[in-house]
Design an enzyme around this catalytic site. Structure first.
Site, PDB file in Angstrom:
ATOM      1  N   THR A 132       0.818  -1.215   0.000  1.00 46.15           N
ATOM      2  CA  THR A 132       0.000   0.000   0.000  1.00 46.15           C
ATOM      3  C   THR A 132       0.855   1.270   0.000  1.00 46.15           C
ATOM      4  OG1 THR A 132      -1.519   1.248   1.401  1.00 46.15           O
ATOM      5  CG2 THR A 132      -0.109  -0.300   2.523  1.00 46.15           C
ATOM      6  N   ASP A 133       0.252   2.361  -0.476  1.00 44.60           N
ATOM      7  CA  ASP A 133       0.934   3.663  -0.409  1.00 44.60           C
ATOM      8  C   ASP A 133       1.041   4.166   1.033  1.00 44.60           C
ATOM      9  OD1 ASP A 133      -1.764   4.307  -0.009  1.00 44.60           O
ATOM     10  OD2 ASP A 133      -1.869   5.807  -1.616  1.00 44.60           O
ATOM     11  N   GLU A 134       0.224   3.574   1.937  1.00 46.24           N
ATOM     12  CA  GLU A 134       0.194   4.087   3.316  1.00 46.24           C
ATOM     13  C   GLU A 134       1.516   3.878   4.050  1.00 46.24           C
ATOM     14  OE1 GLU A 134      -3.288   3.512   5.626  1.00 46.24           O
ATOM     15  OE2 GLU A 134      -4.605   3.649   3.899  1.00 46.24           O
ATOM     16  N   TYR A 158      -2.041  -0.408  11.018  1.00 43.58           N
ATOM     17  CA  TYR A 158      -2.155  -1.096   9.719  1.00 43.58           C
ATOM     18  C   TYR A 158      -0.935  -0.806   8.848  1.00 43.58           C
ATOM     19  CZ  TYR A 158      -3.354  -1.605   4.779  1.00 43.58           C
ATOM     20  OH  TYR A 158      -3.298  -1.914   3.442  1.00 43.58           O
ATOM     21  N   LYS A 162       2.054  -3.281   7.428  1.00 45.63           N
ATOM     22  CA  LYS A 162       2.339  -3.481   5.994  1.00 45.63           C
ATOM     23  C   LYS A 162       3.789  -3.097   5.692  1.00 45.63           C
ATOM     24  CE  LYS A 162      -0.031  -4.597   3.026  1.00 45.63           C
ATOM     25  NZ  LYS A 162      -0.386  -5.949   2.472  1.00 45.63           N
TER      26      LYS A 162
HETATM   27  P1  NAD Z   1      -9.664  -7.306   2.158  1.00 46.06           P
HETATM   28  O1  NAD Z   1      -9.659  -7.030   3.615  1.00 46.06           O
HETATM   29  O2  NAD Z   1     -10.890  -7.032   1.364  1.00 46.06           O
HETATM   30  O3  NAD Z   1      -9.289  -8.840   1.901  1.00 46.06           O
HETATM   31  C1  NAD Z   1      -8.287  -9.505   2.594  1.00 46.06           C
HETATM   32  C2  NAD Z   1      -8.476 -11.006   2.375  1.00 46.06           C
HETATM   33  O4  NAD Z   1      -7.401 -11.683   3.056  1.00 46.06           O
HETATM   34  C3  NAD Z   1      -9.780 -11.550   2.926  1.00 46.06           C
HETATM   35  O5  NAD Z   1     -10.381 -12.418   1.998  1.00 46.06           O
HETATM   36  C4  NAD Z   1      -9.362 -12.306   4.177  1.00 46.06           C
HETATM   37  O6  NAD Z   1     -10.199 -13.408   4.483  1.00 46.06           O
HETATM   38  C5  NAD Z   1      -7.956 -12.755   3.795  1.00 46.06           C
HETATM   39  N1  NAD Z   1      -7.092 -13.011   4.950  1.00 46.06           N
HETATM   40  C6  NAD Z   1      -6.940 -12.231   6.040  1.00 46.06           C
HETATM   41  N2  NAD Z   1      -6.054 -12.789   6.887  1.00 46.06           N
HETATM   42  C7  NAD Z   1      -5.633 -13.943   6.307  1.00 46.06           C
HETATM   43  C8  NAD Z   1      -4.717 -14.949   6.683  1.00 46.06           C
HETATM   44  N3  NAD Z   1      -4.057 -14.898   7.851  1.00 46.06           N
HETATM   45  N4  NAD Z   1      -4.509 -15.993   5.839  1.00 46.06           N
HETATM   46  C9  NAD Z   1      -5.191 -16.079   4.662  1.00 46.06           C
HETATM   47  N5  NAD Z   1      -6.077 -15.153   4.268  1.00 46.06           N
HETATM   48  C10 NAD Z   1      -6.299 -14.091   5.071  1.00 46.06           C
HETATM   49  O7  NAD Z   1      -8.427  -6.516   1.581  1.00 46.06           O
HETATM   50  P2  NAD Z   1      -8.226  -5.847   0.142  1.00 46.06           P
HETATM   51  O8  NAD Z   1      -8.734  -4.461   0.196  1.00 46.06           O
HETATM   52  O9  NAD Z   1      -8.685  -6.762  -0.887  1.00 46.06           O
HETATM   53  O10 NAD Z   1      -6.636  -5.747   0.120  1.00 46.06           O
HETATM   54  C11 NAD Z   1      -5.845  -6.822  -0.390  1.00 46.06           C
HETATM   55  C12 NAD Z   1      -4.376  -6.466  -0.256  1.00 46.06           C
HETATM   56  O11 NAD Z   1      -4.112  -5.266  -0.970  1.00 46.06           O
HETATM   57  C13 NAD Z   1      -3.938  -6.191   1.182  1.00 46.06           C
HETATM   58  O12 NAD Z   1      -2.656  -6.714   1.344  1.00 46.06           O
HETATM   59  C14 NAD Z   1      -3.931  -4.685   1.296  1.00 46.06           C
HETATM   60  O13 NAD Z   1      -2.978  -4.268   2.233  1.00 46.06           O
HETATM   61  C15 NAD Z   1      -3.522  -4.295  -0.108  1.00 46.06           C
HETATM   62  N6  NAD Z   1      -3.991  -2.984  -0.582  1.00 46.06           N
HETATM   63  C16 NAD Z   1      -5.325  -2.647  -0.488  1.00 46.06           C
HETATM   64  C17 NAD Z   1      -5.748  -1.429  -1.005  1.00 46.06           C
HETATM   65  C18 NAD Z   1      -7.201  -1.016  -0.966  1.00 46.06           C
HETATM   66  O14 NAD Z   1      -7.520   0.137  -1.306  1.00 46.06           O
HETATM   67  N7  NAD Z   1      -8.129  -1.867  -0.575  1.00 46.06           N
HETATM   68  C19 NAD Z   1      -4.821  -0.557  -1.598  1.00 46.06           C
HETATM   69  C20 NAD Z   1      -3.467  -0.934  -1.664  1.00 46.06           C
HETATM   70  C21 NAD Z   1      -3.080  -2.155  -1.161  1.00 46.06           C
HETATM   71  O1  DAU Z   2      -4.195   3.919   0.482  1.00 44.64           O
HETATM   72  C1  DAU Z   2      -4.415   2.538   0.349  1.00 44.64           C
HETATM   73  C2  DAU Z   2      -5.254   2.050   1.500  1.00 44.64           C
HETATM   74  O2  DAU Z   2      -6.582   2.487   1.253  1.00 44.64           O
HETATM   75  C3  DAU Z   2      -5.218   0.545   1.686  1.00 44.64           C
HETATM   76  O3  DAU Z   2      -3.916   0.153   2.012  1.00 44.64           O
HETATM   77  C4  DAU Z   2      -6.186   0.108   2.800  1.00 44.64           C
HETATM   78  O4  DAU Z   2      -6.210  -1.292   2.898  1.00 44.64           O
HETATM   79  C5  DAU Z   2      -7.559   0.614   2.445  1.00 44.64           C
HETATM   80  O5  DAU Z   2      -8.472   0.303   3.483  1.00 44.64           O
HETATM   81  C6  DAU Z   2      -7.529   2.120   2.229  1.00 44.64           C
HETATM   82  O6  DAU Z   2      -7.258   2.811   3.465  1.00 44.64           O
HETATM   83  P1  DAU Z   2      -8.005   4.169   3.848  1.00 44.64           P
HETATM   84  O7  DAU Z   2      -7.933   4.382   5.297  1.00 44.64           O
HETATM   85  O8  DAU Z   2      -7.538   5.280   2.972  1.00 44.64           O
HETATM   86  O9  DAU Z   2      -9.494   3.764   3.365  1.00 44.64           O
HETATM   87  P2  DAU Z   2     -10.918   4.036   4.019  1.00 44.64           P
HETATM   88  O10 DAU Z   2     -11.917   3.680   2.972  1.00 44.64           O
HETATM   89  O11 DAU Z   2     -11.064   3.436   5.362  1.00 44.64           O
HETATM   90  O12 DAU Z   2     -10.934   5.623   4.179  1.00 44.64           O
HETATM   91  C7  DAU Z   2     -10.717   6.488   3.079  1.00 44.64           C
HETATM   92  C8  DAU Z   2     -10.724   7.889   3.601  1.00 44.64           C
HETATM   93  O13 DAU Z   2     -12.075   8.229   4.020  1.00 44.64           O
HETATM   94  C9  DAU Z   2      -9.860   8.095   4.832  1.00 44.64           C
HETATM   95  O14 DAU Z   2      -9.281   9.398   4.784  1.00 44.64           O
HETATM   96  C10 DAU Z   2     -10.844   8.004   5.994  1.00 44.64           C
HETATM   97  C11 DAU Z   2     -12.122   8.549   5.406  1.00 44.64           C
HETATM   98  N1  DAU Z   2     -13.366   7.967   5.922  1.00 44.64           N
HETATM   99  C12 DAU Z   2     -13.486   6.624   5.958  1.00 44.64           C
HETATM  100  C13 DAU Z   2     -14.635   6.021   6.429  1.00 44.64           C
HETATM  101  C14 DAU Z   2     -14.760   4.515   6.487  1.00 44.64           C
HETATM  102  C15 DAU Z   2     -14.414   8.792   6.312  1.00 44.64           C
HETATM  103  O15 DAU Z   2     -14.317  10.042   6.268  1.00 44.64           O
HETATM  104  N2  DAU Z   2     -15.550   8.214   6.780  1.00 44.64           N
HETATM  105  C16 DAU Z   2     -15.709   6.864   6.863  1.00 44.64           C
HETATM  106  O16 DAU Z   2     -16.769   6.390   7.319  1.00 44.64           O
END
Ligand code: NAD
Ligand code: DAU
Length: 357
Positions: A132-134, A158, A162
């Site tokens: 992630t960019d975070e 988180y 990561k």
């Molecule tokens: P998600 O939470 O929707 O899915 C995670 C999946 O991993 C789930 O199906 C869960 O059951 C599985 N899981 C959790 N713990 C596990 C374990 N110990 N063993 C096997 N499986 C397990 O997450 P996502 O949003 O699909 O993100 C996927 C990946 O991409 C993550 O590594 C996250 O850090 C990264 N990522 C997400 C975003 C985003 O915006 N969602 C952006 C950048 C990177």
């Molecule tokens: O940047 C990549 C990341 O994006 C991934 O690594 C994470 O797995 C993914 O969950 C996401 O993280 P964020 O914290 O950016 O996503 P989230 O959707 O939780 O929140 C997006 C932005 O919106 C953040 O600034 C918090 C804000 N927010 C979120 C929720 C859930 C609100 O203002 N209200 C809300 O109810």
């Protein structure tokens, strides 16, 4: 075949569906099915012999060794993680277990498997870690976007977990020569996004007549990428990325949260107007800010474009419209997720196709 971990989550399930739409190379999908894992996302693959699902933990070394020996994948793509920042603030333990310890165990199993491969398979093997960019921390308004050499300064449990996993992946390459690739991507959105995250939460709350909770002043900036574009970037990095390298992936699409919420409201006004004719934006409610809330993320995605020729296909305007439409067209998916019934999917729909350790 390839081994995908976390392939029942939001991005992982999109990746598996796209992979099998584009190729016949089978996928072994290992997912623990936490609250975020939803096999209904993969309903289209029911009965498809190219997809084999195993319910299990990336931290289970014995299971990993058995799966690797039996299926002999040419690559591992690691999506499995705890992914929600707010949950990491309330309870960081699971994040350390899966994101740090789990990645470590997966790396160790991969290393032992890889080191015993015959020379040509060893040369071709890849371990792709999805991050992630975070991990880079937060930016001031005028700062340049995160490039791959930006310092790593995670601010939430988180992102710290990561970042730790990224460091382990890097070390397994430098120390043991494991052919790893790392991608650091910005915020994804699209189908199958669990409604604890901003965009799907706003859609489902708006439709249910509930408040739309915006943290703090709503001026935190994120870069948004349509999930299918993230999946194509991962496929490209897997095919052509240089082992040991990191690739930042983003949508060139920075927006403050309040703009995202207003855009979702405007699309719903157009596609599913409220019965009382009032705008959905009336439901916006400013709430207490997230502790340690990062102010701005931005991704410099020039390296992946320059070296691998990847760039996003969707604009935010096209991607968010598709996304809102998807949620409107899939009320059953939303209802199952909200009621928790999706957790019964394994037993009721998947039956014998699921292997438990
Ligand atoms: P998600 O939470 O929707 O899915 C995670 C999946 O991993 C789930 O199906 C869960 O059951 C599985 N899981 C959790 N713990 C596990 C374990 N110990 N063993 C096997 N499986 C397990 O997450 P996502 O949003 O699909 O993100 C996927 C990946 O991409 C993550 O590594 C996250 O850090 C990264 N990522 C997400 C975003 C985003 O915006 N969602 C952006 C950048 C990177
Ligand atoms: O940047 C990549 C990341 O994006 C991934 O690594 C994470 O797995 C993914 O969950 C996401 O993280 P964020 O914290 O950016 O996503 P989230 O959707 O939780 O929140 C997006 C932005 O919106 C953040 O600034 C918090 C804000 N927010 C979120 C929720 C859930 C609100 O203002 N209200 C809300 O109810």
């Amino acid at each position: 075949m390839i081994l995908v971990t976390g392939g029942a989550g939001f991005i992982g399930s999109n990746f598996v569906l796209d992979w099998l739409a584009a190729s016949d190379e089978p996928v072994l999908n290992l997912d623990k099915l936490t609250y975020a894992g939803n096999l209904a996302n993969l309903a289209a693959l029911q009965g498809d012999a190219r997809h084999r699902f195993v319910q299990g933990d990336i931290g289970d070394r014995a299971l990993l060794e058995r799966l690797l020996a039996e299926h002999r994948p040419r690559a591992i793509v690691n999506f499995a993680a705890e992914s929600h920042v707010d949950r990491s603030i309330h309870g960081p333990e699971d994040f350390i277990q899966t994101n740090v310890l789990g990645t470590f165990r997966l790396l160790e199993a991969a290393r032992h498997y890889w080191s015993a491969l015959p020379a040509t398979e060893k040369e071709a093997f890849r371990f792709l870690h999805v991050s992630t960019d975070e991990v880079y921390g937060t930016l001031a308004p005028q700062d340049p976007a995160f490039a791959e050499d930006h310092k790593v300064e995670p601010n939430s449990p988180y992102s710290a977990s990561k970042a730790a996993s990224d460091h382990l992946v890097r070390a397994w390459h430098h120390t043991y020569g494991l052919p790893v690739l790392t991608t650091n991507c910005s915020n994804n959105y699209g189908p199958y996004h669990f409604p604890e995250k901003l965009i799907p939460l706003m859609i489902v709350n708006a439709l249910a007549g509930k408040p739309l909770p915006v943290y703090g002043d709503g001026m935190q900036v994120r870069d948004w990428l349509y999930v299918k574009d993230h999946c194509s970037a991962i496929r490209r990095v897997l095919a052509a990325g240089r082992p040991g390298e990191t690739y930042n992936v983003g949508g060139w699409n920075e927006k403050p949260n309040i703009d995202i919420v207003r855009t979702v409201c405007a699309l719903l006004d157009e596609l599913r107007p409220r019965a009382d004719g009032q705008p959905y934006a009336q439901q916006i409610t400013y709430v207490k800010d997230r502790p340690g809330h990062d102010r701005r993320y931005a991704i410099d995605a020039r390296k992946i474009e320059r070296e691998l020729g990847w760039k996003p296909q969707e604009t935010f305007e096209t991607g968010i419209r598709k996304t809102v439409r998807w949620y409107l067209d899939h009320p059953d998916w939303v209802a199952q997720v909200q009621s928790g019934a999706y957790r019964d999917w394994v037993a009721t729909h998947y039956g014998a196709a699921v292997t438990s350790p």
